[in-house]
Scaffold this motif. Structure first.
Motif, PDB file in Angstrom:
ATOM      1  N   UNK A   1       0.860  -1.186   0.000  1.00 34.60           N
ATOM      2  CA  UNK A   1       0.000   0.000   0.000  1.00 34.60           C
ATOM      3  C   UNK A   1       0.892   1.230   0.000  1.00 34.60           C
ATOM      4  N   UNK A   2       0.766   2.026  -1.042  1.00 33.86           N
ATOM      5  CA  UNK A   2       1.541   3.273  -1.131  1.00 33.86           C
ATOM      6  C   UNK A   2       0.577   4.435  -1.303  1.00 33.86           C
ATOM      7  N   UNK A   3       0.910   5.559  -0.675  1.00 36.53           N
ATOM      8  CA  UNK A   3       0.078   6.757  -0.735  1.00 36.53           C
ATOM      9  C   UNK A   3       0.811   7.831  -1.541  1.00 36.53           C
ATOM     10  N   UNK A   4       0.052   8.613  -2.301  1.00 34.52           N
ATOM     11  CA  UNK A   4       0.629   9.533  -3.273  1.00 34.52           C
ATOM     12  C   UNK A   4       1.207  10.833  -2.743  1.00 34.52           C
ATOM     13  N   UNK A   5       2.115  10.747  -1.778  1.00 31.28           N
ATOM     14  CA  UNK A   5       2.863  11.932  -1.357  1.00 31.28           C
ATOM     15  C   UNK A   5       4.034  12.098  -2.325  1.00 31.28           C
ATOM     16  N   UNK A   6       3.732  12.649  -3.486  1.00 32.06           N
ATOM     17  CA  UNK A   6       4.677  12.681  -4.591  1.00 32.06           C
ATOM     18  C   UNK A   6       5.885  13.580  -4.346  1.00 32.06           C
ATOM     19  N   UNK A   7       5.784  14.555  -3.420  1.00 32.03           N
ATOM     20  CA  UNK A   7       6.914  15.458  -3.223  1.00 32.03           C
ATOM     21  C   UNK A   7       8.180  14.712  -2.802  1.00 32.03           C
ATOM     22  N   UNK A   8       8.045  13.610  -2.111  1.00 27.30           N
ATOM     23  CA  UNK A   8       9.243  12.863  -1.694  1.00 27.30           C
ATOM     24  C   UNK A   8      10.031  12.332  -2.893  1.00 27.30           C
TER      25      UNK A   8
ATOM     26  N   UNK B   1      14.116  17.830  -6.773  1.00 28.14           N
ATOM     27  CA  UNK B   1      14.664  18.914  -5.949  1.00 28.14           C
ATOM     28  C   UNK B   1      14.499  18.612  -4.463  1.00 28.14           C
ATOM     29  N   UNK B   2      13.358  18.060  -4.066  1.00 25.74           N
ATOM     30  CA  UNK B   2      13.159  17.729  -2.663  1.00 25.74           C
ATOM     31  C   UNK B   2      14.035  16.548  -2.251  1.00 25.74           C
ATOM     32  N   UNK B   3      14.153  15.560  -3.118  1.00 29.38           N
ATOM     33  CA  UNK B   3      14.970  14.388  -2.798  1.00 29.38           C
ATOM     34  C   UNK B   3      16.433  14.781  -2.616  1.00 29.38           C
ATOM     35  N   UNK B   4      16.935  15.669  -3.476  1.00 30.51           N
ATOM     36  CA  UNK B   4      18.332  16.109  -3.365  1.00 30.51           C
ATOM     37  C   UNK B   4      18.555  16.880  -2.062  1.00 30.51           C
ATOM     38  N   UNK B   5      17.597  17.736  -1.706  1.00 27.78           N
ATOM     39  CA  UNK B   5      17.715  18.485  -0.453  1.00 27.78           C
ATOM     40  C   UNK B   5      17.692  17.552   0.745  1.00 27.78           C
ATOM     41  N   UNK B   6      16.786  16.585   0.727  1.00 30.55           N
ATOM     42  CA  UNK B   6      16.679  15.620   1.825  1.00 30.55           C
ATOM     43  C   UNK B   6      17.965  14.817   1.979  1.00 30.55           C
ATOM     44  N   UNK B   7      18.498  14.355   0.862  1.00 27.61           N
ATOM     45  CA  UNK B   7      19.692  13.513   0.896  1.00 27.61           C
ATOM     46  C   UNK B   7      20.908  14.265   1.432  1.00 27.61           C
TER      47      UNK B   7
ATOM     48  N   UNK C   1       9.023  16.688 -12.542  1.00 28.60           N
ATOM     49  CA  UNK C   1       9.637  17.567 -11.556  1.00 28.60           C
ATOM     50  C   UNK C   1       8.898  17.582 -10.219  1.00 28.60           C
ATOM     51  N   UNK C   2       7.593  17.323 -10.213  1.00 30.71           N
ATOM     52  CA  UNK C   2       6.844  17.295  -8.958  1.00 30.71           C
ATOM     53  C   UNK C   2       6.809  15.906  -8.328  1.00 30.71           C
ATOM     54  N   UNK C   3       7.463  14.944  -8.961  1.00 31.26           N
ATOM     55  CA  UNK C   3       7.603  13.622  -8.360  1.00 31.26           C
ATOM     56  C   UNK C   3       6.497  12.640  -8.668  1.00 31.26           C
ATOM     57  N   UNK C   4       5.538  13.009  -9.509  1.00 28.39           N
ATOM     58  CA  UNK C   4       4.441  12.093  -9.830  1.00 28.39           C
ATOM     59  C   UNK C   4       4.955  10.817 -10.499  1.00 28.39           C
TER      60      UNK C   4
END
Length: 327
Positions: free
Chosen positions: A120-127, A131-137, A268-271
């Motif tokens: 079960x996966x939920x669509x929190x696409x920002x992760x 750009x967000x993934x690079x900042x998080x990493x 770019x929005x992670x979809x």
């Protein structure tokens, strides 16, 4: 492919048309097996995306053929019943956010997935946005000591914080890590069902601090995140750029030049990344980055923010969704 994943899709609205459906048809290991549509004549949609069959209900689709995975891309009021039906039928599920209209409902679905051994996966696409993934990493496993996430827009909508600012709540949780121990929040506007915005301060048990701002009376659309810690600063202007600064220097990554001018919101929005991640987990049976259990934690924190700010935590009986948001 002989081992193609047999995929069903429930719903084909605006987001599905620009996000999940275009990504699904690029996969050579996916069979577009079933479309569930309430249209009197779903044939044009069926042909456009190459579905083999179309059905009026999810139950009809599950009765008619075997599916490996289902995408629930309907209004949130339908998420709980449809996701539960698919999970109990032995089908893996990708569900748009929020997983349910309440945290209790989301918790029930996460437990149903675990009980039935389903993904079960939920669509929190920002992760999954680059750009967000690079900042998080850039902060590694320790996470960011401070994170400020904003999603602002001109014009409100029914349950604006629940519908939109939930993305920022999820990002703050992801960046800061830990479990929330203290929440302070304030809402603006006279209509608690269609607020002008919200601000929240979250303190986590690892000592990190997150701030969420969701203004719906802004001059225009704006989404950004700033995070700090470990002699690192990360600044995201979504979905276009991420700047990482350390004592030794600054690096800038921009999506449009990186994609030779062809950057699209799907990527770019992670979809697209979210869809690929889910399908890969269906194959390898790994735990999704935004599993049902993980999404529950985001929704529980959001409910705490709503409660503290004086906003409702459930739907208003008889209220029809409406939006005054400006593009």
């Amino acid at each position: 492919m002989s081992n193609a994943l047999r995929v069903g899709v429930v719903g084909h609205g605006n987001i599905a048309t620009i996000a999940q459906l275009p990504t699904l048809v690029t996969r050579d290991d996916v069979e577009m097996a079933a479309l569930v549509s309430i249209l009197p004549d779903p044939e044009p949609v069926k042909r456009r995306w190459g579905f083999q069959n179309a059905y009026p209900t999810l139950e009809a689709a599950l009765d008619a053929q075997e599916l490996d995975a289902v995408f629930i891309l309907t209004p949130r009021s339908e998420h709980l019943a449809m996701t539960k039906t698919a999970l109990e039928a032995g089908v893996d599920v990708f569900c748009e956010k929020p997983l349910a209209t309440t945290a209790a409902g989301a918790q029930m679905l996460a437990e149903t997935a675990e009980k039935n051994g389903r993904i079960l996966q939920v669509g929190f696409n920002r992760r999954f946005a680059p750009v967000y993934a690079a900042a998080h990493d850039s902060f590694g496993e320790t996470g960011a000591s401070f994170c400020v996430a904003q999603k602002n827009r001109a014009g409100s909508e029914y349950r604006a914080t629940f519908e939109n600012a939930i993305h920022m709540v999820d990002l703050v949780r992801w960046f800061c890590g830990g479990e929330p121990v203290e929440v302070t929040a304030y809402a603006a506007g006279e209509d608690k069902w269609q607020e002008d915005g919200i601000s929240a301060l979250i303190h986590f048990d690892n000592g990190h601090t997150g701030v969420v701002v969701g203004a719906r009376n802004a001059g225009g659309w704006n989404e950004r995140l700033d995070a700090y810690g470990q002699m690192t600063s990360a600044s995201v202007v979504a979905p276009d750029s991420v700047t990482i600064t350390r004592p030794e220097g600054t690096s800038l990554r921009e999506m449009t030049p990186e994609n030779f001018g062809w950057a699209t919101a799907t990527e770019t929005m992670g979809f697209a990344g979210a869809v690929h991640h889910f399908l890969d987990r269906v194959r390898d049976r790994g735990v999704p980055l935004v599993s049902g259990a993980e999404a529950v934690k985001t929704q529980q924190l959001l409910e705490r923010i709503l409660e503290v700010s004086g906003l409702p935590t459930d739907e208003q009986p008889g209220r029809v969704w409406s939006s005054h948001a400006k593009k």
